[in-house]
Design a protein around this motif. Structure first.
Motif, PDB file in Angstrom:
ATOM      1  N   ILE A 671      50.156  40.392  32.246  1.00  9.80           N
ATOM      2  CA  ILE A 671      50.308  40.404  33.812  1.00  9.80           C
ATOM      3  C   ILE A 671      50.538  38.995  34.307  1.00  9.80           C
ATOM      4  O   ILE A 671      49.511  38.478  34.708  1.00  9.80           O
ATOM      5  N   THR A 672      51.621  38.770  34.515  1.00 12.03           N
ATOM      6  CA  THR A 672      52.071  37.564  35.129  1.00 12.03           C
ATOM      7  C   THR A 672      52.300  37.680  36.399  1.00 12.03           C
ATOM      8  O   THR A 672      52.556  39.120  37.097  1.00 12.03           O
ATOM      9  N   PRO A 673      52.648  37.023  37.491  1.00 10.20           N
ATOM     10  CA  PRO A 673      52.843  36.861  38.679  1.00 10.20           C
ATOM     11  C   PRO A 673      54.336  37.447  38.979  1.00 10.20           C
ATOM     12  O   PRO A 673      54.344  38.192  40.122  1.00 10.20           O
ATOM     13  N   GLU A 674      55.001  37.709  38.146  1.00 12.79           N
ATOM     14  CA  GLU A 674      56.189  38.438  38.088  1.00 12.79           C
ATOM     15  C   GLU A 674      56.037  39.857  37.820  1.00 12.79           C
ATOM     16  O   GLU A 674      56.918  40.663  38.133  1.00 12.79           O
ATOM     17  N   SER A 675      54.880  40.278  37.267  1.00 13.83           N
ATOM     18  CA  SER A 675      54.706  41.691  36.698  1.00 13.83           C
ATOM     19  C   SER A 675      54.500  42.532  38.028  1.00 13.83           C
ATOM     20  O   SER A 675      54.011  42.351  39.021  1.00 13.83           O
ATOM     21  N   PRO A 676      55.094  43.930  38.177  1.00 14.62           N
ATOM     22  CA  PRO A 676      55.173  44.677  39.061  1.00 14.62           C
ATOM     23  C   PRO A 676      53.749  45.291  39.241  1.00 14.62           C
ATOM     24  O   PRO A 676      53.488  45.908  40.017  1.00 14.62           O
ATOM     25  N   TYR A 677      52.607  44.804  38.187  1.00 14.79           N
ATOM     26  CA  TYR A 677      51.285  45.414  38.201  1.00 14.79           C
ATOM     27  C   TYR A 677      50.464  44.181  38.736  1.00 14.79           C
ATOM     28  O   TYR A 677      49.328  44.583  38.673  1.00 14.79           O
ATOM     29  N   TYR A 678      50.922  43.179  39.214  1.00 10.60           N
ATOM     30  CA  TYR A 678      50.104  41.971  39.468  1.00 10.60           C
ATOM     31  C   TYR A 678      49.304  42.150  40.606  1.00 10.60           C
ATOM     32  O   TYR A 678      47.845  41.873  40.356  1.00 10.60           O
ATOM     33  N   GLN A 679      49.758  42.605  41.626  1.00  5.92           N
ATOM     34  CA  GLN A 679      48.848  42.950  42.827  1.00  5.92           C
ATOM     35  C   GLN A 679      47.932  44.034  42.537  1.00  5.92           C
ATOM     36  O   GLN A 679      46.630  43.857  43.130  1.00  5.92           O
ATOM     37  N   ALA A 680      48.454  44.911  41.741  1.00  7.21           N
ATOM     38  CA  ALA A 680      47.299  46.131  41.525  1.00  7.21           C
ATOM     39  C   ALA A 680      46.261  45.677  40.742  1.00  7.21           C
ATOM     40  O   ALA A 680      44.838  45.862  41.072  1.00  7.21           O
ATOM     41  N   VAL A 681      46.273  44.788  39.702  1.00  9.24           N
ATOM     42  CA  VAL A 681      45.528  44.271  38.852  1.00  9.24           C
ATOM     43  C   VAL A 681      44.598  43.415  39.438  1.00  9.24           C
ATOM     44  O   VAL A 681      43.233  43.247  39.244  1.00  9.24           O
ATOM     45  N   ARG A 682      45.122  42.676  40.165  1.00  9.25           N
ATOM     46  CA  ARG A 682      44.180  41.641  40.970  1.00  9.25           C
ATOM     47  C   ARG A 682      43.215  42.230  41.911  1.00  9.25           C
ATOM     48  O   ARG A 682      42.226  42.177  41.817  1.00  9.25           O
ATOM     49  N   THR A 683      43.636  43.172  42.668  1.00 12.32           N
ATOM     50  CA  THR A 683      42.888  44.075  43.433  1.00 12.32           C
ATOM     51  C   THR A 683      41.979  44.558  42.763  1.00 12.32           C
ATOM     52  O   THR A 683      40.638  44.591  43.427  1.00 12.32           O
ATOM     53  N   LEU A 684      42.254  45.118  41.618  1.00  5.42           N
ATOM     54  CA  LEU A 684      40.868  45.781  40.743  1.00  5.42           C
ATOM     55  C   LEU A 684      40.088  44.991  40.303  1.00  5.42           C
ATOM     56  O   LEU A 684      38.940  45.220  40.093  1.00  5.42           O
ATOM     57  N   ILE A 685      40.265  43.792  40.075  1.00 10.54           N
ATOM     58  CA  ILE A 685      39.694  42.703  39.461  1.00 10.54           C
ATOM     59  C   ILE A 685      38.690  42.143  40.636  1.00 10.54           C
ATOM     60  O   ILE A 685      37.358  42.181  40.468  1.00 10.54           O
ATOM     61  N   ASP A 686      39.284  42.053  41.838  1.00 11.47           N
ATOM     62  CA  ASP A 686      38.434  41.704  43.005  1.00 11.47           C
ATOM     63  C   ASP A 686      37.465  42.923  43.436  1.00 11.47           C
ATOM     64  O   ASP A 686      36.307  42.518  43.643  1.00 11.47           O
ATOM     65  N   GLN A 687      37.876  44.079  42.974  1.00 10.13           N
ATOM     66  CA  GLN A 687      37.025  45.358  43.328  1.00 10.13           C
ATOM     67  C   GLN A 687      35.829  45.484  42.286  1.00 10.13           C
ATOM     68  O   GLN A 687      34.860  46.287  42.365  1.00 10.13           O
ATOM     69  N   ARG A 688      36.361  44.664  41.177  1.00 10.16           N
ATOM     70  CA  ARG A 688      35.457  44.639  39.873  1.00 10.16           C
ATOM     71  C   ARG A 688      35.477  46.012  39.151  1.00 10.16           C
ATOM     72  O   ARG A 688      34.441  46.598  38.644  1.00 10.16           O
ATOM     73  N   TRP A 689      36.640  46.633  39.345  1.00  8.26           N
ATOM     74  CA  TRP A 689      36.925  47.801  38.482  1.00  8.26           C
ATOM     75  C   TRP A 689      37.701  47.452  37.249  1.00  8.26           C
ATOM     76  O   TRP A 689      37.705  48.413  36.476  1.00  8.26           O
ATOM     77  N   LEU A 690      38.015  46.272  37.112  1.00 12.45           N
ATOM     78  CA  LEU A 690      38.447  45.780  35.820  1.00 12.45           C
ATOM     79  C   LEU A 690      37.638  44.470  35.625  1.00 12.45           C
ATOM     80  O   LEU A 690      37.154  43.862  36.349  1.00 12.45           O
ATOM     81  N   ALA A 691      37.522  44.219  34.474  1.00 12.25           N
ATOM     82  CA  ALA A 691      36.778  42.837  34.045  1.00 12.25           C
ATOM     83  C   ALA A 691      37.681  41.561  34.608  1.00 12.25           C
ATOM     84  O   ALA A 691      38.762  41.915  34.745  1.00 12.25           O
ATOM     85  N   GLY A 692      36.974  40.623  34.509  1.00 10.01           N
ATOM     86  CA  GLY A 692      37.735  39.428  35.090  1.00 10.01           C
ATOM     87  C   GLY A 692      38.876  39.051  34.238  1.00 10.01           C
ATOM     88  O   GLY A 692      39.046  39.440  33.288  1.00 10.01           O
ATOM     89  N   ALA A 693      39.742  38.332  34.903  1.00 16.72           N
ATOM     90  CA  ALA A 693      40.995  37.830  34.384  1.00 16.72           C
ATOM     91  C   ALA A 693      40.751  37.189  32.915  1.00 16.72           C
ATOM     92  O   ALA A 693      40.004  36.473  32.891  1.00 16.72           O
ATOM     93  N   ASP A 694      41.803  37.599  31.822  1.00 20.05           N
ATOM     94  CA  ASP A 694      41.680  37.055  30.620  1.00 20.05           C
ATOM     95  C   ASP A 694      43.077  37.018  30.266  1.00 20.05           C
ATOM     96  O   ASP A 694      43.888  37.590  29.680  1.00 20.05           O
ATOM     97  N   PRO A 695      43.640  35.707  30.502  1.00 21.95           N
ATOM     98  CA  PRO A 695      45.055  35.291  30.080  1.00 21.95           C
ATOM     99  C   PRO A 695      45.390  35.676  28.596  1.00 21.95           C
ATOM    100  O   PRO A 695      46.462  35.509  28.389  1.00 21.95           O
ATOM    101  N   LYS A 696      44.397  35.609  27.968  1.00 24.43           N
ATOM    102  CA  LYS A 696      44.617  35.836  26.382  1.00 24.43           C
ATOM    103  C   LYS A 696      44.705  37.034  25.671  1.00 24.43           C
ATOM    104  O   LYS A 696      45.311  37.313  24.762  1.00 24.43           O
ATOM    105  N   SER A 697      44.231  37.895  26.783  1.00 23.84           N
ATOM    106  CA  SER A 697      44.085  39.487  26.267  1.00 23.84           C
ATOM    107  C   SER A 697      45.204  40.171  26.882  1.00 23.84           C
ATOM    108  O   SER A 697      45.923  39.714  28.091  1.00 23.84           O
TER     109      SER A 697
END
Length: 799
Positions: A671-697
């Motif tokens: 999920i890089t800044p160029e990914s079409p899912y970037y905004q969605a994933v960041r939104t869900l992390i902020d919402q705490r519906w996904l665990a915090g960002a982990d660039p290695k997984s």
């Protein structure tokens, strides 16, 4: 002087560096069709300092004192607020300020600013409400989410938009005691700029009104009311002025005004963006006809002069200046072709073109994503300060700039002018000596600046508008490609009377690839012009002008004039300037994409589907987006990325809109800044519906989603992961024939018990793939669960 037809709406809305500081002003501009004004960073940041000025009388807690210039005390002001909003009795009044300049320039009337505070343990929330100090009328109140969440969770009522409007109309009469029957006009929904309602969170409707003076609609008298689904009024704001109204009797009859209007009306072809703000993927443009120059500005009802909405003066047409090509005496802009610029190199470029005094030192530099004009670029944000000049410098920087780190193009430069009571404004040496540049000298400087700083400026830009102010001149340059206007692509240069450039903004968003340059208009000029003239009429009303702060610190006084105003309805705010005629289809389109909270689209592949109503609801809330043929493919298997996108859009349906806080780092390995899912994933992390960002997984967004995987994600959303851990045995799923095939029995058990993922013919089918239709059904059930659990959407919503 040529005056751009839509300039009164768009003037300086593209100020990137002011996006945060000027948000309140920009919101007003975006929600009020016909609002004319600017919102520079200097203007917005001066609010902070001006609030502590000498002309503000800090009274602290309430008392019965009626200060000079007021008719009511702070106590009376607070009582008026609580009468309209009794829910605020749960808050504590923390302050009362008289004549508080909560905007710049300050309003032309006296006001009480009553501060409120909500405390919960060590946490507190502060907010304020405003009351007219002479009339006692409440001018603005917005209930904080901390007060509203409890009301939302306790309420089972769900009003329709029509039912809620009745509540808003009734409230308007309470808020304005002397309002007579028929004393207002409701702004038509297509122009009210209604916010897209999200699937999750409180449903809230906003209604806009224009009030009347002596039976005529006034641009200066507006009201905005927000009502939630339970019927609770959650916000109210009212604009008014202290300036005296002129007579409501026109000196020139309407038929003469109509004749002049039709004779002078003109249109032009333009490339127009389909969306209000650009995205990382770029805007889409279409070819449309728009009114040209001052064709749709108001006509003075006593002189038939076009009214300059900034100053109230007559607009003087200067044919020799109109759309003048640029000719200068400097070299054209050449982009940097080497490695990415560092902060010092970016600073050097700014100093080469703008006067940065030696006493000002660079004290802030940060590499960020570009604004909506350059979303894919890295930009240096720079600012300089003279820390020794005043102790107040700790509150804001003095000169700011944005420079493209790759090309070296300067996007903006702003030299702030400090205006504080008791503090003399700094002056340059030339200003002290009284040197004043002529209009031609100022124009030459502005033209040379644009040529040297904007790519291909001599071919693509023309001087469009010149604003004459007391202390400065503002030059607006319009972009053209193939002889056709590129709407909203402009450059602005403000030159003060001493020859200093105090503001420079470049808003150039469209690339040639985005423009339909091979498209020829199917609708002729003559047909388009006739269509425009058939569509609207002149309405006798009061036209508002002035009341704005310029970046050089100059305040333009507010006033009203009796005018004939072009409009398509009975309300001048709903003028034709917010719709444009498509040059190929002949259809009317919103100028900046959809302005309605209801998605008007015909879906071709859901009719008769078992989940039709759920699918339609997801479309209406912007969760599902149809393709160009109006299809959502309800039986298509979704991926994990699809589900994450649906979920994020359920929280924020405007997910596709780009904003400068996009971020730069990877959220996950895939999920890089160029990914079409970037905004969605960041939104869900902020919402705490996904665990915090982990660039290695990895999130594996392209993998197809199974029912069991969906159950696990639902438990995460509900914050029931630990509870699910108590259900681990097949006996915890006693009624499922395939219980042994379920790995995460707790998640599945809870999903079934809550009705989110029911069993199918006595089986759960954990490995079965999830379709678009099934995802819509689950989201619909999840939305109905709001307020019925201890955690889901209870005070944790960040949008």
């Amino acid at each position: 002087m040529s005056f751009d037809w839509n300039f009164n709406v768009r003037f300086k809305m593209f100020t990137a560096k002011a996006a945060t500081a000027a948000m309140a002003t920009l919101l007003l501009a975006s929600q009020t069709p016909g609002f004319s004004g600017s919102a520079s960073a200097a203007t917005a940041e001066q609010v902070t300092e001006a609030a502590a000025g000498e002309n503000e009388k800090q009274l602290g807690i309430l008392d019965n004192e009626v200060p000079e210039g007021a008719n009511i005390s702070s106590k009376q002001a607070s009582e008026n607020i609580l009468k309209l909003f009794p829910l605020l009795e749960k808050a504590t009044i923390s302050s009362a300020r008289f004549d508080s300049p909560n905007s710049f320039p300050p309003p032309d009337y006296k006001a009480w600013d009553i501060g409120f505070e909500l405390r919960e343990g060590n946490r507190s929330t502060g907010f304020s409400a405003t009351v007219h100090a002479v009339t006692g009328e409440v001018l603005s109140v917005h209930l904080p989410s901390e007060l509203l969440e409890k009301q939302f969770s306790d309420s089972e009522k769900k009003l329709t938009k029509t039912e809620a409007k009745k509540q808003a109309d009734e409230f308007l009469y309470k808020a304005i005691p002397n309002l007579k029957e028929g004393g207002f006009v409701a702004v038509a929904e297509p122009y009210a700029n209604s916010v897209q309602q999200s699937l999750f969170g409180r449903t809230e409707y906003t209604y806009s009104y224009q009030l009347k003076h002596e039976g005529l609609v006034s641009e200066a008298e507006t009201a905005y009311i927000s009502v939630d689904q339970s019927g609770l009024v959650t916000g109210y704001s009212r604009t008014t002025i202290g300036a005296e109204y002129p007579s409501s009797k026109a000196a020139i009859p309407a038929d003469q005004a109509q004749q002049k209007f039709e004779e002078e009306f003109d249109i032009q072809l333009a490339y127009i963006s389909e969306e209000r703000f650009s995205s990382r993927n770029g805007q889409k443009y279409y070819l449309g006809y728009t009114p040209k120059n001052s064709s749709v500005t108001a006509l003075d009802a006593n002189t038939l002069d076009r009214i300059n909405s900034m100053t109230g003066d007559a607009i003087v047409q200067d044919v020799s200046q109109e759309d003048k090509p640029l000719k200068g005496s400097v070299a054209a802009f050449t982009p940097n072709t080497g490695s990415k610029l560092n902060a010092q190199q970016a600073e050097k470029l700014v100093k080469k073109s703008f006067n940065i005094p030696e006493s000002y030192k660079l004290d802030y530099s940060q590499l960020t994503k570009g604004s909506f004009a350059s979303p894919n670029n890295q930009v240096w944000s720079l600012s300089w300060s003279n820390r020794n000049a005043s102790a107040s410098y700790m509150f804001m920087r003095d000169i700011s700039a944005q420079v493209d780190a790759a090309t070296g193009q300067i996007y903006s430069v702003n030299i702030y002018q400090r205006i504080m009571p008791g503090m003399e404004q700094e002056k340059s040496d030339t200003e002290v000596k009284g040197k004043t540049v002529t209009k031609s000298q100022a124009e030459k400087l502005a033209v040379n600046t644009v040529i040297s700083l904007v790519p291909d400026a001599s071919k693509q830009f023309r001087l469009s508008t010149v604003l004459e102010l007391d202390a400065a001149r503002t030059f607006i340059f319009q972009r053209y490609l193939n002889g056709i206007v590129v709407k909203d692509d402009t450059v602005q240069v403000q030159v003060s009377n001493d020859g200093t450039i105090t503001e420079y903004y470049s808003m150039v968003a469209a690339t040639p690839e985005q423009l339909p340059t091979d498209v020829k208009p199917a609708i002729s000029y003559e047909k388009a012009r006739a269509t425009y003239l058939e569509e609207f009429k002149l309405v006798l009303a009061y036209s508002r002008y002035g009341g704005f702060g310029m970046g050089n610190g100059e305040a333009v006084p507010v006033g009203v004039k009796l005018a004939y105003m072009p409009t398509r309805t009975d309300s001048p705010l709903t003028g034709i300037t917010y719709e444009v005629l498509d040059a190929n289809t002949g259809e009317w389109k919103p100028m900046y994409g959809s302005t309605s909270g209801t998605v008007q689209v015909t879906i071709s592949d859901i009719k008769g589907h078992a989940a039709e109503s759920d699918l339609q609801n997801m479309i209406q809330h912007g969760v599902l987006v149809a393709d160009e043929q109006g299809r959502v493919f309800p039986d298509r298997v979704i991926t994990k990325g699809d589900w994450l996108t649906y979920l994020a859009r359920a929280v924020n349906p405007n997910l596709d809109v780009y904003y400068s806080g996009d971020g730069e780092g990877n959220l996950y390995a895939d999920i890089t800044p160029e990914s079409p899912y970037y905004q969605a994933v960041r939104t869900l992390i902020d919402q705490r519906w996904l665990a915090g960002a982990d660039p290695k997984s990895k999130l594996n967004p392209e993998e197809e989603m199974t029912r069991e995987e969906l159950a696990v994600l639902l438990v995460r959303i509900l914050r029931y992961e630990k509870l699910a851990g108590f259900y681990t045995l097949p006996s915890d799923l006693p009624n499922l024939a395939d219980a042994s095939a379920v790995n995460n029995k707790g998640a599945v058990s809870l999903s079934i018990k809550l009705g989110l993922l029911p069993s199918i013919d006595g089986r759960f089918m954990p490995a079965r793939k999830v379709t678009v239709a099934e995802a819509a059904q689950v989201l619909e059930r999840l939305a109905k669960l709001q307020g019925k659990t201890d955690t889901f959407m209870n005070g944790n919503r960040l949008y």
